[in-house]
Design a protein around this motif. Structure first.
Motif, PDB file in Angstrom:
ATOM      1  N   THR A 233       0.830  -1.207   0.000  1.00 23.81           N
ATOM      2  CA  THR A 233       0.000   0.000   0.000  1.00 23.81           C
ATOM      3  C   THR A 233       0.863   1.255   0.000  1.00 23.81           C
ATOM      4  O   THR A 233       0.624   2.199  -0.760  1.00 23.81           O
ATOM      5  CB  THR A 233      -0.936   0.008   1.220  1.00 23.81           C
ATOM      6  N   MET A 234       1.884   1.268   0.845  1.00 23.28           N
ATOM      7  CA  MET A 234       2.775   2.426   0.899  1.00 23.28           C
ATOM      8  C   MET A 234       3.551   2.578  -0.405  1.00 23.28           C
ATOM      9  O   MET A 234       3.754   3.695  -0.909  1.00 23.28           O
ATOM     10  CB  MET A 234       3.733   2.302   2.079  1.00 23.28           C
ATOM     11  N   THR A 235       3.972   1.469  -0.985  1.00 24.75           N
ATOM     12  CA  THR A 235       4.740   1.532  -2.229  1.00 24.75           C
ATOM     13  C   THR A 235       3.877   2.036  -3.375  1.00 24.75           C
ATOM     14  O   THR A 235       4.312   2.894  -4.170  1.00 24.75           O
ATOM     15  CB  THR A 235       5.306   0.145  -2.572  1.00 24.75           C
ATOM     16  N   LEU A 236       2.643   1.546  -3.480  1.00 27.97           N
ATOM     17  CA  LEU A 236       1.762   2.009  -4.548  1.00 27.97           C
ATOM     18  C   LEU A 236       1.388   3.475  -4.340  1.00 27.97           C
ATOM     19  O   LEU A 236       1.284   4.247  -5.312  1.00 27.97           O
ATOM     20  CB  LEU A 236       0.497   1.142  -4.604  1.00 27.97           C
ATOM     21  N   LEU A 363      -6.972   4.281  -2.198  1.00 27.27           N
ATOM     22  CA  LEU A 363      -6.961   3.633  -3.510  1.00 27.27           C
ATOM     23  C   LEU A 363      -5.868   2.573  -3.581  1.00 27.27           C
ATOM     24  O   LEU A 363      -6.093   1.467  -4.109  1.00 27.27           O
ATOM     25  CB  LEU A 363      -6.743   4.691  -4.603  1.00 27.27           C
ATOM     26  N   SER A 364      -4.703   2.890  -3.029  1.00 24.24           N
ATOM     27  CA  SER A 364      -3.594   1.935  -3.057  1.00 24.24           C
ATOM     28  C   SER A 364      -3.893   0.708  -2.207  1.00 24.24           C
ATOM     29  O   SER A 364      -3.500  -0.407  -2.561  1.00 24.24           O
ATOM     30  CB  SER A 364      -2.321   2.622  -2.556  1.00 24.24           C
ATOM     31  N   PHE A 365      -4.587   0.899  -1.092  1.00 22.46           N
ATOM     32  CA  PHE A 365      -4.967  -0.243  -0.264  1.00 22.46           C
ATOM     33  C   PHE A 365      -5.898  -1.184  -1.033  1.00 22.46           C
ATOM     34  O   PHE A 365      -5.736  -2.406  -0.985  1.00 22.46           O
ATOM     35  CB  PHE A 365      -5.645   0.245   1.009  1.00 22.46           C
ATOM     36  N   LYS A 369      -2.686  -5.304  -4.668  1.00 22.81           N
ATOM     37  CA  LYS A 369      -2.251  -6.559  -5.288  1.00 22.81           C
ATOM     38  C   LYS A 369      -1.796  -6.393  -6.726  1.00 22.81           C
ATOM     39  O   LYS A 369      -1.333  -7.355  -7.343  1.00 22.81           O
ATOM     40  CB  LYS A 369      -3.369  -7.599  -5.203  1.00 22.81           C
ATOM     41  N   VAL A 370      -1.903  -5.173  -7.244  1.00 21.05           N
ATOM     42  CA  VAL A 370      -1.418  -4.923  -8.607  1.00 21.05           C
ATOM     43  C   VAL A 370       0.076  -5.217  -8.703  1.00 21.05           C
ATOM     44  O   VAL A 370       0.590  -5.539  -9.782  1.00 21.05           O
ATOM     45  CB  VAL A 370      -1.715  -3.465  -9.025  1.00 21.05           C
TER      46      VAL A 370
END
Length: 405
Positions: A233-236, A363-365, A369-370
């Motif tokens: 989540t943090m990376t995205l 949104l990232s959370f 999984k992308v």
């Protein structure tokens, strides 16, 4: 425009913040990272002892596979039979819409660098964050090239002014009842010692605090799956922000013309961080605020970790007592609130920056999984360097000690 004036150096008699040597912050971050590498080491594993090699990261019989992706075909018995006759069968990754075959790196498990990774699996996480930081460093260069014709400084100033106007006159103005300049003026007139503390906190907390959180959660999360959700989540969120930095350069309030009533209090107090200087630092990356994005993600993870809003626990997890529940809840709510006050009071961000960062985190959370699509690339990279990915140690101590942290 309201009549706000910026006090000059003679009028604002703030006390200069304590100055750290330039080498102190890198040493602080390195100490946190290598300390975590040592704490999360696989204690029973010896790098030079090859008498009893352990299973690889994604071997068929490995129960500790961290990403739970299909490593081998399992649609039919015949397929499994075919690959089982091969000494190092290829990995077949199930990415939802398709299956990708990649080389099996378990053959390299006894190479010295593979064994070092197996002993210190946190080295993989350190590599990921170095890549993240490298991408951030490139945003300034890419944005400058993209807006070379118009002049990136002028474009960023227009965007910064547009943010102020949107907050004051836009359709969503009801979300911004307080003006940023009012917050800073409140601290500058009568609460200068507090602002001096915020200046130093802005400079010091962002990088060490975020790195420290990653290290801590890798150590105490009940499972690697839970940790990896927070990390992905943090990376995205990072990559969403980096893209925004490139296509929408935005000048922070502190760099706007003086008539807008802001002062660069961090530089005024000589409280800059070593991470805020240098050729590749992007000064026009106010939108979104990654200071708040990180703190919001950390805060939500803390609240989840408290267990207050969870009816079920993970395998081996023990429900926390009232003290720890309230402690994590307090940190989860208090940390992002403190960071929000800090970034606004120091004129480094707008309230809208924090709102956009919050949206990016949510949104990232939902889409974290992308990053599974990059797993085949990781397999290929490990194959090229002849290394086998280690089994993470996240959850080992948690299960052994009863899960109190």
């Amino acid at each position: 425009m309201p009549n706000f004036t910026v006090p000059d150096d003679g009028q604002w008699n703030s006390k200069p913040a304590w100055k750290l040597p330039g080498w102190c912050e890198p040493v602080m971050v390195a100490t946190i990272l290598f300390g975590a590498m040592f704490l999360t080491r696989k204690r029973e594993y010896r790098v030079l002892d090859r008498s009893a090699p352990r299973p690889g990261y994604l071997d068929v019989d490995s129960e500790n596979s961290t990403d739970r992706l299909l490593s081998y075909p399992s649609d039919s018995d015949s397929e499994l039979e075919d690959v089982s006759t091969v000494k190092n069968p290829p990995k077949v990754r199930d990415l939802g819409c398709c299956k990708v075959t990649t080389p099996n790196t378990s053959r390299f498990r006894n190479n010295i660098h593979s064994r070092i990774l197996q002993r210190f699996p946190f080295l993989i996480e350190m590599l990921y964050w170095i890549i993240n930081y490298a991408f951030y460093r490139m945003t300034s260069v890419l944005s400058s090239k993209l807006f070379a014709g118009r002049g990136i400084w002028d474009v960023a100033q227009e965007h910064g002014i547009s943010v102020l106007e949107a907050e004051e006159y836009g359709m969503l103005k009801f979300l911004f009842p307080i003006r940023e300049r009012n917050v800073q003026q409140w601290f500058m007139h009568g609460h200068q010692d507090a602002l001096t503390v915020l200046n130093k906190c802005y400079a010091l907390i962002h990088i060490p605090g975020t790195v420290g959180f990653i290290c801590w959660y890798y150590y105490v999360a009940p499972s690697f799956d839970t940790f990896s959700i927070a990390r992905r989540t943090m990376t995205l969120t990072n990559f969403c922000a980096f893209l925004t930095f490139v296509v929408y350069p935005c000048m922070p309030p502190r760099l706007l013309p003086k008539e807008y009533g802001f002062l660069d209090t961090v530089r005024h107090d000589d409280a800059q961080s070593v991470w805020m200087s240098g050729k590749f630092v992007n000064q026009l990356a106010a939108m979104p605020s990654m200071h708040f994005g990180y703190s919001f993600c950390i805060g939500m993870t803390m609240i989840y970790h408290s267990g207050i809003f969870r009816r079920t626990l993970e395998r081996g997890e023990v429900r926390k007592n009232v003290f720890w529940k309230l402690f994590y809840l307090f940190v989860g709510l208090g940390y992002p609130t403190f960071i929000l006050v800090t970034i606004v009071a120091t004129a480094n961000h707008y309230f809208m920056d924090a709102m956009v960062a919050t949206c990016f985190v949510l949104l990232s959370f939902l889409c974290n999984k992308v990053f599974y699509v990059f797993v085949p690339l990781e397999d290929l990279f490990l194959y090229v360097i002849r290394a086998n990915k280690p089994i993470p140690t996240t959850g080992d101590r948690f299960h052994e000690k009863g899960g109190r942290l």
